[in-house]
Design a protein around this motif. Structure first.
Motif, PDB file in Angstrom:
ATOM      1  N   ASP A  16     -45.238  20.965 -22.152  1.00 59.84           N
ATOM      2  CA  ASP A  16     -46.038  20.811 -20.711  1.00 59.84           C
ATOM      3  C   ASP A  16     -45.544  21.375 -20.016  1.00 59.84           C
ATOM      4  O   ASP A  16     -44.775  20.474 -19.125  1.00 59.84           O
ATOM      5  CB  ASP A  16     -46.804  19.818 -20.514  1.00 59.84           C
ATOM      6  CG  ASP A  16     -48.185  19.519 -19.136  1.00 59.84           C
ATOM      7  OD1 ASP A  16     -48.462  21.311 -19.019  1.00 59.84           O
ATOM      8  OD2 ASP A  16     -48.778  18.573 -19.431  1.00 59.84           O
ATOM      9  N   LEU A  17     -45.347  22.605 -18.860  1.00 67.37           N
ATOM     10  CA  LEU A  17     -44.089  22.831 -17.638  1.00 67.37           C
ATOM     11  C   LEU A  17     -45.742  22.624 -16.312  1.00 67.37           C
ATOM     12  O   LEU A  17     -45.724  22.473 -15.482  1.00 67.37           O
ATOM     13  CB  LEU A  17     -44.802  24.265 -17.549  1.00 67.37           C
ATOM     14  CG  LEU A  17     -43.763  24.402 -18.763  1.00 67.37           C
ATOM     15  CD1 LEU A  17     -43.305  26.507 -18.558  1.00 67.37           C
ATOM     16  CD2 LEU A  17     -42.333  23.920 -18.867  1.00 67.37           C
ATOM     17  N   ASN A  18     -46.444  21.490 -16.031  1.00 67.49           N
ATOM     18  CA  ASN A  18     -47.944  21.162 -14.878  1.00 67.49           C
ATOM     19  C   ASN A  18     -47.050  20.909 -14.300  1.00 67.49           C
ATOM     20  O   ASN A  18     -47.061  21.354 -13.071  1.00 67.49           O
ATOM     21  CB  ASN A  18     -48.341  20.507 -15.663  1.00 67.49           C
ATOM     22  CG  ASN A  18     -50.028  20.652 -16.139  1.00 67.49           C
ATOM     23  OD1 ASN A  18     -49.319  22.296 -16.214  1.00 67.49           O
ATOM     24  ND2 ASN A  18     -50.813  20.463 -16.812  1.00 67.49           N
ATOM     25  N   ARG A  19     -45.366  19.197 -14.361  1.00 70.09           N
ATOM     26  CA  ARG A  19     -44.516  19.319 -13.908  1.00 70.09           C
ATOM     27  C   ARG A  19     -43.502  19.813 -13.016  1.00 70.09           C
ATOM     28  O   ARG A  19     -42.860  19.834 -12.039  1.00 70.09           O
ATOM     29  CB  ARG A  19     -43.733  17.458 -13.998  1.00 70.09           C
ATOM     30  CG  ARG A  19     -44.245  16.393 -13.002  1.00 70.09           C
ATOM     31  CD  ARG A  19     -44.179  15.153 -13.817  1.00 70.09           C
ATOM     32  NE  ARG A  19     -42.474  15.542 -14.446  1.00 70.09           N
ATOM     33  CZ  ARG A  19     -41.997  14.144 -15.420  1.00 70.09           C
ATOM     34  NH1 ARG A  19     -42.714  13.342 -15.773  1.00 70.09           N
ATOM     35  NH2 ARG A  19     -40.651  15.016 -16.035  1.00 70.09           N
ATOM     36  N   ALA A  20     -43.552  21.184 -13.777  1.00 66.75           N
ATOM     37  CA  ALA A  20     -42.107  21.660 -13.571  1.00 66.75           C
ATOM     38  C   ALA A  20     -42.336  22.104 -12.059  1.00 66.75           C
ATOM     39  O   ALA A  20     -43.803  23.118 -11.837  1.00 66.75           O
ATOM     40  CB  ALA A  20     -41.664  22.698 -14.341  1.00 66.75           C
ATOM     41  N   GLY A  21     -41.212  22.273 -11.345  1.00 69.77           N
ATOM     42  CA  GLY A  21     -41.134  22.784  -9.683  1.00 69.77           C
ATOM     43  C   GLY A  21     -41.524  21.491  -8.592  1.00 69.77           C
ATOM     44  O   GLY A  21     -41.857  22.178  -8.168  1.00 69.77           O
ATOM     45  N   THR A  22     -42.605  20.731  -9.037  1.00 67.41           N
ATOM     46  CA  THR A  22     -43.302  19.731  -8.464  1.00 67.41           C
ATOM     47  C   THR A  22     -42.163  19.458  -7.058  1.00 67.41           C
ATOM     48  O   THR A  22     -41.330  19.185  -7.514  1.00 67.41           O
ATOM     49  CB  THR A  22     -43.953  18.818  -8.590  1.00 67.41           C
ATOM     50  OG1 THR A  22     -44.628  19.361  -9.654  1.00 67.41           O
ATOM     51  CG2 THR A  22     -44.650  17.501  -7.795  1.00 67.41           C
ATOM     52  N   ALA A  23     -42.173  18.911  -5.870  1.00 64.37           N
ATOM     53  CA  ALA A  23     -41.312  19.008  -5.501  1.00 64.37           C
ATOM     54  C   ALA A  23     -40.877  17.332  -5.035  1.00 64.37           C
ATOM     55  O   ALA A  23     -41.576  16.923  -5.782  1.00 64.37           O
ATOM     56  CB  ALA A  23     -41.699  18.952  -3.769  1.00 64.37           C
ATOM     57  N   LEU A  24     -39.258  17.212  -5.231  1.00 63.74           N
ATOM     58  CA  LEU A  24     -39.079  15.905  -5.411  1.00 63.74           C
ATOM     59  C   LEU A  24     -38.025  15.257  -4.170  1.00 63.74           C
ATOM     60  O   LEU A  24     -37.182  16.998  -3.950  1.00 63.74           O
ATOM     61  CB  LEU A  24     -38.143  15.696  -6.689  1.00 63.74           C
ATOM     62  CG  LEU A  24     -39.221  15.629  -7.386  1.00 63.74           C
ATOM     63  CD1 LEU A  24     -38.277  15.559  -9.068  1.00 63.74           C
ATOM     64  CD2 LEU A  24     -40.280  14.263  -7.852  1.00 63.74           C
TER      65      LEU A  24
END
Lengths: 95, 502
Positions: free
Chosen positions: B160-168
């Motif tokens: 599941d790529l929903n979190r992929a690319g979220t800014a940390l």
């Protein structure tokens, strides 16, 4: 810097590129040739010169924090070899 | 006023061959509180269906290009300012290369040798009230990875790529913590600062704030040598422990890991520098062999992104919009309201608490308001699982209650009763006092009548108290009982003493 077959094997593995054993030595020679060619750049005196990142003076474009994409899992999964229930499915990876 | 910085306190562990000390450094990943991702317009959020918050950029489709989110840059700068850190006018994004199923690009866009924020520091309070400083090495922006689900099939993993690319924001500390307690206190403080700044919601349960813990052990004295010289050769080999997503786990992971390393060294072995995973069910750490070769990240500047330039005017603008930070607020509460350091800390630990307190304390006895807020209200809120935002008792009611105590209308004892009624939703303290007839009896005539009756009915006790003055308490109790607890305790004491001649 000289590259040997072992380094080629390692880099190929890290990049997930399949290179047969009998190609490694020849590839190392090729890569050494390329590196030696590029190393000529070291002859240029660049002291005090800022590294150039673009040919045209430009700054990092920034976008506003707005939701403008997503919401279409079918499109995202369209090319996946295997998917179900909205997920990509891949061979088991541990940890 | 400044806080007293106490000597660093290392926890000493006794091994078979002598004493050992723990050294801890932390990498905290704080999710930026943005609506969309760091480099794409896909939504950031919790609870969406699989792959519903994925743009073609996040899925790394060929030809897709990242475009940086201005808000995320601003939050990184804001956090940097909150950590009293240096803001780098120019920074750069780099590719950190590794292959894993949760990372479709084959590399994570991160920052390497030119992060957006440089050195800063965080002042942390220990449980005993003393302070220590944790030096911040850097803060950089990077993308989060996707999520893998392993338990849906025995032979396959679901992505599941929903979190992929979220800014940390990765916030890297120096190895300045010497015990699990100091490490958790630091993360707690960092969390408070982030929430004050509004740059991260600090929700650890949702994984919006996570920590990788670097642990090593050394002999007493070695750490001081490291601090003097800056040379890591005085410290032991460190292991990085991942998957530490609660304060409880952090304590367990540090303690287990330190003992494991001591045992290896004492058995004549060498600690291998490696990434280890904390297993919360077993309470131990284990090697993540799969990550070992991935350590060769081959960083290089991301050619898709130009260097990031943050102009001075922008930094100044962000600086102007900073809220009062927890340390400043704590110091102000101590000097302005005369609170103890402990009370001040309890009140500033959440912005909403501090705001509530300041509303209630306005024009009232500030210490009394602090007592009622921390002892009664917060205790009750915690017990009933409420946040201060949805407190059934508004600040105005705490203020009114304290006003009633101040002007002698009710005693502190009755005030607790009043508080109970207010909590139960019976109305304002004034209304409750009237409704239940709780006004304190300061009419000395009424008190005297009650005392006379009690003395007449108990001549033996009246005799006894002459030899045993501490028996006065019995009389006080009887008077309170007779007046329904409403008699002014000070008046009761004075009149009793006069009448009984003690």
């Amino acid at each position: 810097m000289a590259i040997d077959a072992a380094t080629v094997r390692k880099v190929a593995h890290l990049a997930r590129v399949a290179e047969p054993e009998d190609r490694l030595e020849a590839l190392a020679q090729e890569l050494n040739g390329i590196l030696a060619w590029i190393e000529q750049l070291n002859e240029v005196d660049v002291q005090g010169v800022e590294p150039m990142t673009t040919a045209v003076e430009a700054t990092q474009p920034l976008r506003d924090d707005a939701v403008t994409a997503g919401g279409d899992p079918a499109r995202v999964l369209a090319n996946a070899p295997k998917s179900a229930d909205g997920f990509f499915i891949v061979p088991k990876v541990v940890e | 006023m400044t806080d007293v910085i106490a000597e660093r306190e290392s926890k000493v562990i006794q091994g078979r061959t002598g004493a050992w000390e723990i050294v801890i450094g932390l990498e905290v990943h704080a999710q930026v509180s943005s609506k969309s991702k760091l480099f794409s317009g896909a939504a950031v959020g919790f609870g969406a269906g699989p792959n519903e918050q994925v743009s073609l950029v996040d899925a790394a489709m060929p030809g897709m290009l990242p475009v940086l989110n201005r808000f995320c840059v601003e939050q990184a700068v804001r956090t940097g300012l909150g950590l009293k850190a240096q803001i780098n006018r120019k920074s750069r994004f780099a590719r950190k290369n590794y292959f894993y199923a949760d990372l479709p690009q084959g590399y994570q866009i991160s920052q390497f040798d030119e992060p957006i924020v440089g050195e800063g520091e965080v002042e942390v309070e220990r449980e005993d009230g003393s302070f220590f400083t944790v030096r911040i090495e850097r803060l950089h922006l990077e993308q989060d990875a996707g999520k893998l689900i392993h338990d849906l099939s025995p032979t396959e993993s679901f992505v599941d790529l929903n979190r992929a690319g979220t800014a940390l924001m990765e916030i890297v500390s120096r190895p300045d913590m010497r015990s699990a307690e100091e490490a958790t206190a630091y993360v707690q403080k960092l969390r408070t600062i982030l929430i004050y700044l509004g740059t991260c919601d600090g929700d650890m349960e949702k994984g919006n704030l996570r920590a990788d813990v670097n642990v090593s052990v050394c002999r007493p004295g070695d750490y001081e040598k490291y601090r003097e010289t800056g040379s890591f050769k005085h410290l032991g080999t460190r292991c990085e422990i991942k998957n530490v997503n609660s304060f409880r786990f952090m304590r367990a992971a540090v303690e287990y890991e330190a003992r494991r390393q001591i045992e290896i060294i004492e058995d004549g072995g060498k600690v291998a520098q490696e990434t280890r995973l904390f297993d919360p069910t077993k309470g131990e750490t284990r090697s993540m062999r799969s990550k070992e070769e991935a350590h060769d990240y081959r960083y290089f500047p991301d050619p898709d992104l130009l260097p990031l330039v943050v102009e001075d005017a922008w930094i100044e603008e962000i600086k102007q919009s900073l809220p009062e930070l927890p340390d400043d607020k704590r110091r102000r509460f101590i000097s302005q309201y005369g609170l103890s350091s402990y009370d001040a800390n309890v009140l500033i630990s959440e912005q909403a608490r501090a705001d509530f307190y300041e509303k209630a304390a306005s024009g009232r006895d500030a210490k009394l308001v602090a007592n009622w807020t921390t002892n009664e209200l917060l205790a009750r809120l915690t017990k009933d699982g409420h946040d201060i935002e949805d407190s059934p008792v508004p600040p105005e009611h705490i203020a009114e209650l304290v006003a009633l105590i101040e002007d002698g209308t009710i005693s502190s004892k009755i005030a607790k009763q009043v508080f109970d009624y207010v909590w139960a939703g019976e109305g304002s303290p004034k209304a409750v006092v009237e409704k239940h007839g709780l006004v304190q009896v300061t009419d000395t005539g009424a008190i005297e009548t009650a005392i006379d009756q009690i003395m007449a009915a108990n001549p033996d006790k009246v005799e006894a108290v002459k030899d045993k003055p501490q028996a006065l308490g019995w009389f006080v109790g009887q008077v309170m009982k007779a007046t329904g607890g409403k008699a002014n305790p000070a008046a009761v004491n004075d009149i009793l003493k006069a009448k009984l001649g003690v």
